[in-house]
Design a protein around this motif. Structure first.
Motif, mmCIF file in Angstrom:
data_model
loop_
_atom_site.group_PDB
_atom_site.id
_atom_site.type_symbol
_atom_site.label_atom_id
_atom_site.label_comp_id
_atom_site.label_asym_id
_atom_site.label_seq_id
_atom_site.Cartn_x
_atom_site.Cartn_y
_atom_site.Cartn_z
ATOM 1 N N LEU A 27 2.270 11.474 64.101
ATOM 2 C CA LEU A 27 1.673 12.812 64.100
ATOM 3 C C LEU A 27 1.785 13.422 62.710
ATOM 4 N N CYS A 32 -0.515 18.551 64.830
ATOM 5 C CA CYS A 32 0.288 19.462 65.655
ATOM 6 C C CYS A 32 -0.316 20.868 65.671
ATOM 7 N N VAL A 142 4.453 26.536 64.330
ATOM 8 C CA VAL A 142 4.363 25.064 64.397
ATOM 9 C C VAL A 142 4.915 24.448 63.112
ATOM 10 N N TYR A 146 7.962 21.957 63.003
ATOM 11 C CA TYR A 146 7.749 20.627 62.423
ATOM 12 C C TYR A 146 8.807 20.332 61.368
ATOM 13 N N LEU A 215 8.769 21.619 69.557
ATOM 14 C CA LEU A 215 7.455 21.436 68.940
ATOM 15 C C LEU A 215 6.394 21.127 69.993
ATOM 16 N N THR A 216 6.699 20.245 70.934
ATOM 17 C CA THR A 216 5.718 19.919 71.976
ATOM 18 C C THR A 216 5.456 21.112 72.887
ATOM 19 N N MET A 219 2.934 23.034 71.160
ATOM 20 C CA MET A 219 1.661 22.321 71.270
ATOM 21 C C MET A 219 1.144 22.308 72.702
ATOM 22 N N PHE A 229 6.640 11.383 63.195
ATOM 23 C CA PHE A 229 6.130 12.521 62.427
ATOM 24 C C PHE A 229 6.025 12.163 60.953
#
Length: 474
Positions: A27, A32, A142, A146, A215-216, A219, A229
């Motif tokens: 990713l 993201c 985000v 990240y 993070l998810t 998202m 990542f």
């Protein structure tokens, strides 16, 4: 709507490609951000609010168009009723129908329509800015999440390296201890240190999983353990921030969506006051209409014949009564059909209407006061946004420079502790010092290396915050 479809397509593509069962995907930060923007509830909600404001704006413009309406009715009456064809009373079953159409167009209404258009135009622009503001805020969230993932990855790498060094040393000292060449406490100290560093590694891995989960969640996609990542383009040179708070603040006023949205809300409230004041003035409009009707009692009399008939009166002539005759025409009555009546009974009318407000329980005055109060409220919000923005920028500027200075100091400390650990390792390997002295040198180096990771990502986090204020987020 185009933007909405774009985000939806991005979300489907990313979800299909990245989160298939058993599949690992690298990713990027852009992946993201795009996925979060496509899935976030608040972003979608702000988009719908902006769409609603756009509809209000369009309706405000459409209110300048003429308004028209038409009606149609059909009725059946029994007993005594009024014949709409003759306006006379009849006693029979009557079927009647009528239709009319009317239209009006505003000519003047105290500029209420014009100011309402401007009010809704500014409100629409403000809603779009609030939508953009939410997207910017989510983008920043985000980015920070990240970077937190990358930070915990580095922490795992560091913990793994630390444990590997200790494991190697513990294995060596265990062999030496078995030969009786070192004190048993040195062996137990190294084994205890290694166990502690294994615990630290477990904690680092747990922190990584938690950061990935966060993070998810942003998202709004399922969490999977096989996500990877990319670090491309995220390496930052740590130095004193090159822009002063005044320059950052000036850029924020020009580019930050939150500031633009607040200013547009103020402009909209100003137009709302003007629109409310328009109700004090007379309103003028043109109107016109047409109507027609049908009655089942309406008849058409057609001539059949003409004859002389006695009237019942007499005149004497030479002593003889002679009857008085009169010419009488005979007619045949036939109902007038529906279509003919509708065509023949059409009437038209048009004119000018003026409405002059005299007294309406002070509703207009109170509406104006309420609009002025809303204007003051919107100005207060805009001023407060600017005040908080300046305070946040000042604080962020102080924090990033303090972080950069701390990082540079930690680098010097790390270099010093690395040299101390190198010397301690040589002396420990040669039996000159015991395990406590060795572990002190190692723990000092491990601690400063951990602090270096924290300071590095703290700097990047704070820099992204300042870039957000300057409208520079990618």
């Amino acid at each position: 709507m185009v933007m909405k479809r774009k985000y939806l397509l991005m979300a489907l593509m990313v979800a299909a490609a990245l989160f298939a069962k058993g599949q690992s995907k690298m990713l990027t930060l852009k992946d993201c951000i795009d996925t979060a923007l496509a899935n976030n509830f608040t972003v979608k909600q702000r988009e719908l609010q902006a769409n609603a404001a756009g509809i209000d704006y369009k309706q405000a413009k459409d209110n300048l168009l003429p308004s028209s309406q038409s009606t149609y009715n059909y009725s059946i009456n029994n007993g005594r009723t009024i014949d709409p064809f003759t306006n006379g009373y009849i006693t029979q079953q009557l079927k009647s129908s009528g239709a009319d159409v009317s239209a009006s167009i505003p000519i003047f209404n105290g500029f209420q329509l014009r100011n309402t258009i401007r009010q809704n135009e500014q409100a629409f622009a403000g809603a779009r800015m609030e939508w953009q503001q939410r997207k910017d805020e989510l983008t920043l969230q985000v980015i920070l999440a990240y970077l937190q993932v990358l930070s915990t990855q580095d922490a795992i790498t560091l913990a793994t390296q630390q444990a590997a060094v200790t494991k190697q040393q513990a294995e060596r000292i265990d062999i030496v201890g078995q030969e009786g060449a070192t004190a048993p406490s040195n062996v137990s100290d190294l084994k205890g240190q290694y166990a502690g560093e294994q615990i630290n590694l477990i904690s680092a891995e747990n922190n990584y999983q938690s950061s990935v989960l966060s993070l998810t969640m942003l998202m709004q996609v399922p969490y999977t353990e096989d996500l990877q990542f990319s670090r491309t383009g995220l390496l930052e040179e740590i130095k004193t921030f090159d822009k002063m708070p005044e320059e950052i603040y000036s850029l924020a006023l020009q580019k930050l969506a939150a500031v633009k949205a607040a200013d547009l809300r103020v402009s909209s409230s100003v137009m709302a006051v003007k629109a409310a004041k328009g109700a004090y003035y007379p309103s003028v409009s043109l109107f016109g209409g047409a109507s027609t009707n049908y009655s089942s009692a309406a008849m058409l009399n057609s001539f059949v014949s003409s004859a002389d008939v006695q009237t019942g009166a007499y005149v004497q002539y030479n002593g003889t009564n002679l009857p008085v005759l009169a010419r009488q025409d005979t007619y045949k009555s036939t109902p007038i059909n529906y279509g003919s009546q509708f065509n023949n009974n059409i009437s038209y009318g048009f004119g000018v209407s003026m409405r002059i407000p005299l007294f309406n329980a002070l509703r207009v005055r109170n509406a104006v006061k309420m609009a002025k109060n809303d204007e003051l409220s919107s100005r207060l919000v805009a001023d407060n946004i600017r005040l908080q923005l300046r305070q946040n920028i000042d604080q962020a500027y102080i924090n990033i420079n303090a972080t950069s200075k701390r990082y540079l100091a930690l680098q010097e400390q790390a270099a010093a502790y690395a040299e101390s650990f190198r010397i301690a390792t040589l002396r420990f390997d040669n039996g000159v010092i015991n395990s406590p002295e060795y572990l002190i040198a190692k723990n000092n180096l491990d601690r400063v290396n951990g602090n270096l990771i924290i300071a590095k990502y703290e700097y990047m986090l704070r820099k992204k915050i300042l870039e957000f204020y300057m409208g520079m987020l990618n």
